[in-house]
Write a protein that holds these residues in place. Structure first.
Motif, mmCIF file in Angstrom:
data_model
loop_
_atom_site.group_PDB
_atom_site.id
_atom_site.type_symbol
_atom_site.label_atom_id
_atom_site.label_comp_id
_atom_site.label_asym_id
_atom_site.label_seq_id
_atom_site.Cartn_x
_atom_site.Cartn_y
_atom_site.Cartn_z
ATOM 1 N N ALA A 216 0.860 -1.184 0.000
ATOM 2 C CA ALA A 216 0.000 0.000 0.000
ATOM 3 C C ALA A 216 0.892 1.227 0.000
ATOM 4 C CB ALA A 216 -0.921 -0.006 1.212
ATOM 5 N N THR A 217 0.391 2.313 -0.565
ATOM 6 C CA THR A 217 1.198 3.506 -0.779
ATOM 7 C C THR A 217 1.846 4.018 0.498
ATOM 8 O OG1 THR A 217 -0.268 4.076 -2.606
ATOM 9 C CG2 THR A 217 1.146 5.828 -1.770
ATOM 10 N N GLN A 218 1.063 4.074 1.571
ATOM 11 C CA GLN A 218 1.582 4.626 2.818
ATOM 12 C C GLN A 218 2.847 3.913 3.288
ATOM 13 O OE1 GLN A 218 -0.969 3.936 6.131
ATOM 14 N NE2 GLN A 218 0.455 4.815 7.617
ATOM 15 N N TYR A 219 2.873 2.604 3.116
ATOM 16 C CA TYR A 219 4.009 1.813 3.600
ATOM 17 C C TYR A 219 5.093 1.682 2.536
ATOM 18 C CZ TYR A 219 0.967 0.568 7.496
ATOM 19 O OH TYR A 219 0.160 0.621 8.605
ATOM 20 N N ALA A 220 4.714 1.182 1.363
ATOM 21 C CA ALA A 220 5.714 0.852 0.345
ATOM 22 C C ALA A 220 6.425 2.088 -0.194
ATOM 23 C CB ALA A 220 5.051 0.081 -0.800
ATOM 24 N N ARG A 221 5.665 3.156 -0.469
ATOM 25 C CA ARG A 221 6.310 4.327 -1.052
ATOM 26 C C ARG A 221 7.138 5.095 -0.027
ATOM 27 N NH1 ARG A 221 2.918 9.100 -3.428
ATOM 28 N NH2 ARG A 221 1.836 7.487 -4.622
ATOM 29 N N ASN A 222 6.648 5.197 1.207
ATOM 30 C CA ASN A 222 7.446 5.837 2.246
ATOM 31 C C ASN A 222 8.745 5.073 2.492
ATOM 32 O OD1 ASN A 222 5.975 8.151 2.881
ATOM 33 N ND2 ASN A 222 4.604 7.045 4.244
ATOM 34 N N ALA A 223 8.668 3.733 2.477
ATOM 35 C CA ALA A 223 9.875 2.920 2.649
ATOM 36 C C ALA A 223 10.850 3.160 1.505
ATOM 37 C CB ALA A 223 9.499 1.439 2.732
ATOM 38 N N LEU A 224 10.326 3.288 0.297
ATOM 39 C CA LEU A 224 11.168 3.517 -0.877
ATOM 40 C C LEU A 224 11.929 4.838 -0.754
ATOM 41 C CD1 LEU A 224 10.085 2.880 -4.541
ATOM 42 C CD2 LEU A 224 11.091 5.063 -3.932
ATOM 43 N N PHE A 225 11.230 5.912 -0.411
ATOM 44 C CA PHE A 225 11.889 7.221 -0.357
ATOM 45 C C PHE A 225 12.756 7.385 0.884
ATOM 46 C CE2 PHE A 225 8.536 8.653 -3.424
ATOM 47 C CZ PHE A 225 9.425 8.965 -4.439
ATOM 48 N N ALA A 226 12.414 6.703 1.953
ATOM 49 C CA ALA A 226 13.198 6.836 3.186
ATOM 50 C C ALA A 226 14.401 5.912 3.215
ATOM 51 C CB ALA A 226 12.313 6.566 4.400
ATOM 52 N N GLY A 227 14.346 4.811 2.445
ATOM 53 C CA GLY A 227 15.393 3.800 2.561
ATOM 54 C C GLY A 227 15.318 3.082 3.888
ATOM 55 N N LEU A 228 14.126 3.089 4.485
ATOM 56 C CA LEU A 228 13.900 2.482 5.801
ATOM 57 C C LEU A 228 12.588 1.723 5.785
ATOM 58 C CD1 LEU A 228 14.656 5.660 7.969
ATOM 59 C CD2 LEU A 228 16.204 3.704 7.678
ATOM 60 N N MET A 229 12.464 0.739 6.667
ATOM 61 C CA MET A 229 11.199 0.044 6.842
ATOM 62 C C MET A 229 10.254 0.924 7.676
ATOM 63 S SD MET A 229 11.037 -2.821 5.191
ATOM 64 C CE MET A 229 9.873 -3.904 6.023
ATOM 65 N N PRO A 230 8.935 0.666 7.599
ATOM 66 C CA PRO A 230 7.972 1.552 8.266
ATOM 67 C C PRO A 230 8.230 1.792 9.752
ATOM 68 C CG PRO A 230 6.828 0.163 6.720
ATOM 69 C CD PRO A 230 8.252 -0.303 6.725
ATOM 70 N N SER A 231 8.551 0.750 10.514
ATOM 71 C CA SER A 231 8.791 0.969 11.953
ATOM 72 C C SER A 231 10.042 1.806 12.185
ATOM 73 C CB SER A 231 8.901 -0.372 12.688
ATOM 74 O OG SER A 231 10.044 -1.096 12.256
ATOM 75 N N GLU A 232 11.010 1.709 11.279
ATOM 76 C CA GLU A 232 12.221 2.522 11.393
ATOM 77 C C GLU A 232 11.911 3.993 11.097
ATOM 78 O OE1 GLU A 232 15.645 -0.718 10.099
ATOM 79 O OE2 GLU A 232 14.466 0.258 8.521
ATOM 80 N N ILE A 233 11.012 4.226 10.133
ATOM 81 C CA ILE A 233 10.586 5.605 9.852
ATOM 82 C C ILE A 233 9.862 6.178 11.068
ATOM 83 C CG2 ILE A 233 9.189 7.085 8.350
ATOM 84 C CD1 ILE A 233 9.485 4.955 6.159
ATOM 85 N N GLU A 234 8.947 5.381 11.623
ATOM 86 C CA GLU A 234 8.185 5.833 12.793
ATOM 87 C C GLU A 234 9.117 6.176 13.957
ATOM 88 O OE1 GLU A 234 4.835 3.937 15.812
ATOM 89 O OE2 GLU A 234 6.627 2.845 15.188
ATOM 90 N N LYS A 235 10.127 5.346 14.159
ATOM 91 C CA LYS A 235 11.053 5.557 15.279
ATOM 92 C C LYS A 235 11.953 6.765 15.038
ATOM 93 C CE LYS A 235 14.599 3.134 17.996
ATOM 94 N NZ LYS A 235 15.355 1.853 18.155
#
Length: 519
Positions: free
Chosen positions: A271-290
């Motif tokens: 889903a966009t919220q998870y997959a695209r944010n992970a792509l641009f951040a170079g991080l997994m979702p929980s890593e972005i949140e942290k």
């Protein structure tokens, strides 16, 4: 079965009687004319399947006769026959949409080849394609019985997409039905494969793990930028499946050479919220949140889920020491799309230009909610056709053509794909459970375990944990979640719609292609 009808117009038709007898023996019926006027008169009175037309006749020339034939019967194939190899005559004939071109003296086999090419091409292609797929069907079937790696699954999926595109336009649909059954079986097995391996892939030293969303820039994009002396345009078309990419790719072939055509795997949820944010951040979702707690938005929050992609990309560039000028542009409507071409020249100042283009995602949502779009894209072939038609006439293609005018590289990719869902899977959750039909996260969820990949400890999949009892479930293959208390509504409204968020090759194995301008 009626014999194919041929009209042969030539002022020396008497000299061609041996050829006419040969065609009669091969099952064709030949009518003749010695000039253009008689040929036009015959065509106005009788149905013909093909015309052999001499280029140099008394009265109206072959080119003039051809023009009259096309105005009278636009779809009638015409084979121009001439003694001349003059380039101007050839170009004029081709511009008038001839079906073929023969140089005198013609031999019987040349005539037969022209007839088969123009009258029996579809039948021959159908038979040959069916035969080739029958052989591939056995090979794919044998491969599916083996223990496969992620790379082998990618290979199978690409083969299935290739044959789907090959078989969808042939006359005999029986082999397409066979392919659909094989694709369905592959989808079921792929879901089991992901269920068994997904958590393993996320371990740091998993050798057999595929390239995934959060690794794409580090492993693919940054090395390309470093090795490229020209600007790189990173174009992400939201929700673009691999088969849709193959549908729009031909529009780029006149302007770009393909340097690399590959795929990567979307993380879960697809889903966009998870997959695209992970792509641009170079991080997994929980890593972005942290790391960036102020910008992470949970599923049940009303705030937009992808408002910080430019910030995340900038942070990833810093994280890997990439001190380069870059731009970020998001296109969410037609007016912004039209402005994109005007921005291209300015973008050449940057080493990296990132463009997010939201259309295919909007198409999939519109198809669910709008009856007219649903009827226009009722199945896979029609869905691809709408995507192709959009791209052909889109501001995005105009902007890409503009990019091709100077040396550059473009990357075409996406964040996740989508699948046409068919079977409901019952689930019960509280009012805070998210609304996506292909994955759910919440507490006290009740669901059909056989239908899902369940992740009871979100940390295992690097997913944010809303509360201590948060569970994620991802529905497999072509199922979709439906609530028992409104079951019939969900089934009637969402069956055969295109959704994303779950586990399927269509959602997870997604295109990544690098093209170099021909400038």
């Amino acid at each position: 079965m009626d014999k194919p009808q041929i009209l042969w117009a030539d002022d020396e038709i008497d000299l061609l009687k041996p050829h006419i007898l040969f065609l009669n023996e091969k099952g064709y019926e030949v009518s003749t004319a010695t000039n253009g006027n008689d040929a036009i008169d015959l065509i106005s009175k009788k149905r013909f399947d093909i015309v052999f037309l001499d280029e140099n006749m008394p009265g109206p020339s072959g080119i003039q006769t051809l023009s009259k034939i096309k105005s009278l019967a636009p779809e009638l194939p015409v084979v121009m026959v001439t003694k001349s190899e003059d380039e101007g005559i050839m170009e004029e004939a081709i511009g008038s949409k001839i079906a073929d071109y023969l140089i005198k003296p013609v031999n019987p086999n040349q005539l037969l080849l022209a007839l088969k090419k123009n009258l029996e091409q579809r039948r021959i292609i159908t038979e040959k394609t069916n035969l080739n797929y029958q052989q591939e069907f056995r090979n794919i079937g044998m491969t599916l019985s083996e223990k496969l790696s992620a790379a082998q699954w990618t290979d199978i999926y690409r083969k299935l997409v290739y044959w789907e595109l090959e078989l969808e336009n042939i006359q005999d649909k029986s082999m397409y039905d066979v392919l659909s059954m094989q694709k369905n079986e592959a989808g079921l097995q792929f879901s089991r494969f992901v269920e068994q391996n997904y958590i393993k892939w996320l371990r740091q030293h998993e050798d057999n793990a595929p390239l995934m969303s959060h690794q794409l820039f580090r492993k693919k994009v940054f090395p390309l930028i470093e090795s490229s002396e020209v600007p790189v345009f990173f174009i992400l078309i939201d929700n673009l499946r691999f088969d849709q990419w193959k549908t729009i790719q031909p529009f780029l072939n006149d302007f770009f050479n393909v340097e690399e055509e590959s795929t990567y795997y979307s993380i879960l949820p697809t889903a966009t919220q998870y997959a695209r944010n992970a792509l641009f951040a170079g991080l997994m979702p929980s890593e972005i949140e942290k790391r960036f707690p102020k910008i992470w938005v949970y599923d049940d929050d009303d705030e937009g889920k992808n408002q910080h992609e430019e910030f995340l990309l900038a942070e990833q560039l810093k994280m890997y020491g990439k001190n380069i000028p870059f731009s970020y542009t998001k296109i969410t409507d037609f007016e912004k799309g039209k402005q994109l071409s005007e921005m291209v020249n300015q973008m050449y100042r940057n080493k990296l230009n990132t463009i997010v283009y939201n259309f295919v995602d909007m198409l999939s949502h519109a198809r669910t909610d709008m009856k007219v779009i649903r009827e226009l894209a009722e199945e896979e072939k029609a869905y691809r056709s709408i995507t192709r038609s959009w791209f052909e006439h889109s501001p995005l293609l105009e902007a890409i053509k503009k990019m091709s005018e100077k040396p550059c590289r473009i990357i075409i990719t996406t964040d996740h794909g989508t699948i046409r869902v068919k079977e409901p899977s019952k689930i019960i959750g509280d009012r805070n459970t998210n609304t996506n039909l292909r994955y759910k996260q919440g507490k006290n969820l009740s669901y059909e375990k056989k239908d899902v990949l369940e992740i009871k400890n979100p940390a295992d999949a690097y997913l944010p944990k809303v509360n201590v009892s948060t569970t994620y479930v991802f529905v497999k293959h072509d199922k979709f979640f439906a609530y028992p208390n409104n079951f019939n509504y969900y089934v009637n409204h969402y069956r055969d719609t295109f959704q994303h968020g779950g586990i399927s090759p269509e959602e997870m194995i997604i295109p990544y292609s690098v093209l170099k301008s021909k400038s």
